[in-house]
Scaffold this active site. Structure first.
Site, PDB file in Angstrom:
ATOM      1  N   ASP A  79      35.291  30.276 -17.573  1.00  0.00           N
ATOM      2  CA  ASP A  79      33.880  30.150 -17.859  1.00  0.00           C
ATOM      3  C   ASP A  79      33.196  31.458 -18.169  1.00  0.00           C
ATOM      4  OD1 ASP A  79      34.230  27.423 -18.358  1.00  0.00           O
ATOM      5  OD2 ASP A  79      33.271  27.111 -16.281  1.00  0.00           O
TER       6      ASP A  79
ATOM      7  N   GLU B 158      31.884  16.986 -24.472  1.00  0.00           N
ATOM      8  CA  GLU B 158      33.014  17.657 -23.429  1.00  0.00           C
ATOM      9  C   GLU B 158      31.958  17.819 -22.326  1.00  0.00           C
ATOM     10  OE1 GLU B 158      35.441  21.636 -22.542  1.00  0.00           O
ATOM     11  OE2 GLU B 158      35.035  21.027 -24.476  1.00  0.00           O
TER      12      GLU B 158
END
Length: 256
Positions: free
Chosen positions: A56, A45
């Site tokens: 995140d 990824e």
């Protein structure tokens, strides 16, 4: 991405490795992909740095900030991937937020991904109800849009999302952001079991997977794992060898 279905049918477990494109300079991306491919991961990824990465945790956000300081953009990452002259034998998945895609142009984005050898795309802040912003262009380019489900996804919504699932389902193990964590709860285990029982495609657990204990707890309830913060940290600190046991624990049928 057919190999993901085959792996599941064969009883194997997938290891999807997340890296931040351009962390330390975009010229490092190729070497990181080659290293991961040699290490035996199932897919990679490739994260695109973004100034407001809502999903995140601190490790990946810091990596994104380092990449942004290097001037890394979605366009530059896709051009870099398109230029590679070595054989990429495993699926490459682009993880980006919706804003860069819209700015780039959804149709152009899909075509550029195809030219760069991308198999699938993950857009964590793309609401399921607004998939039409991107999905038709990806479908035309024969690129899969990976669906995400979380612990707070309602039963009806889960049903609708799984109806559209392709490639694999990204099952989020926490209700917050990504990042290394110490514990996985039985609630997570139960959630994974539910999603997997209903999903027409493999189900991979992600967010916070960083230890052998996490893998052992969820191994029987998922088809694979997505590992990000631990890998980003290892590359940044030049200690990738420390990740190999985690990769082997997932991908080897009978790890020693």
């Amino acid at each position: 991405m057919k190999r993901l279905e085959t792996l599941k049918d064969d009883g194997g477990k997938a290891f999807v490795a997340y890296i931040m494109a351009g962390d330390g300079g975009l010229d490092k991306l190729r070497g990181q992909v080659e290293t991961l491919q040699r290490s035996g991961v199932t897919a990679i990824e490739v994260g695109i740095p973004f100034s407001d990465p809502v999903a995140d945790g601190p490790v990946i956000e810091e990596a994104g900030n380092r990449a942004l300081k290097e001037g890394v953009t979605l366009d530059k990452v896709l051009l870099e991937m398109k230029s590679w002259d070595f054989e990429v034998k495993i699926p490459l998945i682009v993880m980006t937020y919706l804003n860069p895609v819209i700015r780039y142009g959804a149709e152009r984005f899909a075509e550029s991904c195809r030219e760069a050898g991308v198999s699938a795309v993950i857009i964590p802040d793309l609401p399921f109800e607004h998939q039409r912003l991107v999905a038709p262009y990806l479908k035309k380019a024969e690129i899969m849009l990976v669906q995400l489900v979380t612990l707070t996804t309602t039963e009806n919504r889960l049903h609708d999302i799984l109806q559209e699932a392709e490639g694999f389902v990204y099952a989020v193990t926490v209700t917050g952001i990504t990042g290394v964590r110490d514990e996985m709860t039985e609630e997570v285990k139960s959630f994974m079991k539910t999603v997997r029982a209903k999903s027409p495609v493999p189900v991979y657990a992600g967010f916070g997977i960083s230890k052998l204990e996490h893998v052992d707890l969820l191994r029987d309830d998922v088809d694979g794992f997505v590992v990000g913060s631990a890998i980003v940290k290892a590359f940044h600190e030049g200690e990738f060898d420390g990740i190999q046991p985690l990769i082997d624990a997932v991908t080897l049928q009978h790890p020693v």
